[in-house]
Enzyme design. Sequence first.
Site, PDB file in Angstrom:
ATOM      1  N   ASN A 117       0.837  -1.205   0.000  1.00 16.87           N
ATOM      2  CA  ASN A 117       0.000   0.000   0.000  1.00 16.87           C
ATOM      3  C   ASN A 117       0.874   1.257   0.000  1.00 16.87           C
ATOM      4  O   ASN A 117       1.992   1.233   0.501  1.00 16.87           O
ATOM      5  CB  ASN A 117      -0.917   0.005   1.220  1.00 16.87           C
ATOM      6  CG  ASN A 117      -1.826  -1.213   1.240  1.00 16.87           C
ATOM      7  OD1 ASN A 117      -2.148  -1.759   0.188  1.00 16.87           O
ATOM      8  ND2 ASN A 117      -2.230  -1.637   2.421  1.00 16.87           N
ATOM      9  N   HIS A 134       5.881  -0.221  -2.638  1.00 16.61           N
ATOM     10  CA  HIS A 134       5.463   0.542  -3.815  1.00 16.61           C
ATOM     11  C   HIS A 134       5.520   2.041  -3.588  1.00 16.61           C
ATOM     12  O   HIS A 134       4.880   2.803  -4.307  1.00 16.61           O
ATOM     13  CB  HIS A 134       4.056   0.112  -4.242  1.00 16.61           C
ATOM     14  CG  HIS A 134       4.006  -1.311  -4.709  1.00 16.61           C
ATOM     15  ND1 HIS A 134       2.843  -2.031  -4.794  1.00 16.61           N
ATOM     16  CD2 HIS A 134       4.984  -2.161  -5.104  1.00 16.61           C
ATOM     17  CE1 HIS A 134       3.112  -3.259  -5.233  1.00 16.61           C
ATOM     18  NE2 HIS A 134       4.406  -3.364  -5.415  1.00 16.61           N
TER      19      HIS A 134
END
Length: 286
Positions: A117, A134
Site C-alpha cells: 500500500n 510501492h
Amino acid sequence: MSLPDELAAGANDRARADHVDALRRYVADHRRLFVLTGAGISTGSGIPDYRDRDGGWKGATPIQHQAFVAQLSMRKRYWARSMAGWPPVARAKPNAGHAALARLGVAGRIEMLVTQNVDGLHEAAGNAGVVDLHGRLDRVICLDCGTRLSRHRVQDMLIEANSTWLHDSDAIRPDGDIELGEVDYERFVVPDCPVCRGILKPDVVFFGGAVPRPVVARAWNGLASAHAVLVAGSSLMVWSGYRFVREAARNGVPVMAVNHGRTRADDLITHKLDDDCVALLAEAID
Ligand SMILES: [Zn+2]
C-alpha cells in the site's frame, strides 16, 4: 430470518471463530513474523481495492510508468485526477487492522512489516520501520534532479495552477487517482520541479515500474530473519509481493494468508483464511 439463513449465519460465525483461533495460534507459535499487507487492509479506511475476489481488475486500468514518463498528456490526466483524489486519501485514518499490527509490532513480534500500500497508514498507526514496497503517495520526486517534495506542497502548486479544476468525488482508487467525467485534460497545467523545471512524479511505483533495489534488499533481509510469514489483505497478483511468499515456501517457512477470495499463491500457502483481514486481525491480536 428463514431457517436456511439462520443456519448460514451460524456457519459464518463458526467459521469466523475458527479463523480467530487459527490466527491466534499461528501468531503464538511463531516468534518473529514477516508481515506482508495489501489493499485489503486499507479498504476499511475507505481506500478501495483494485482487484475483485477472483483477483481480476475492477474498473479502469491504472496508469503505466512508461506512459507517465513519456507523455505530457498522460501526466496532465494523472495529476488532474490526483489533485481531486488526494484530499480523501490524505484524510484517511488507520483502522482496527492497522492498530492490531501496531500492537504486534510494539510487542516485538514483527521482524519486518512490508506493505504494497502507498497510503502510509501502518506508520500512522504506530508501526516503525515499515518497508513501503510501492512507495508513498505523500511524497513527490523530481525525475531529473531527485528533489523530494511533500505531496501537500505539490497539492498547493496544483491548485494554484488549476484553480477551476478542484473536484471532489467518492470514486477514489488506491493510488489517489479518481474518476472524473468528460473533462478536457489538455487545459490542465502540470507544475514542474521548482528546482530544475524537471518532471515531477509521485514517489510510488506505477505498474510497469520497478521497486527500488535497496527497498527490495531490505525486505529480503527481513524475510531471511523471520520465523514465518503472515499475508494480510493481498491477492499476491503482483510479482513484487508474490516473490516473498514463493521464496518462503521454497525454504519451508510457514505462510498464513488472510484474504477475501483467491490469491495467486494459494498452492504455496500453508494456512489460508478466506476472511476479512481487518476484522480478523482486530479480534485475534490482543
Ligand atoms: Zn528537479
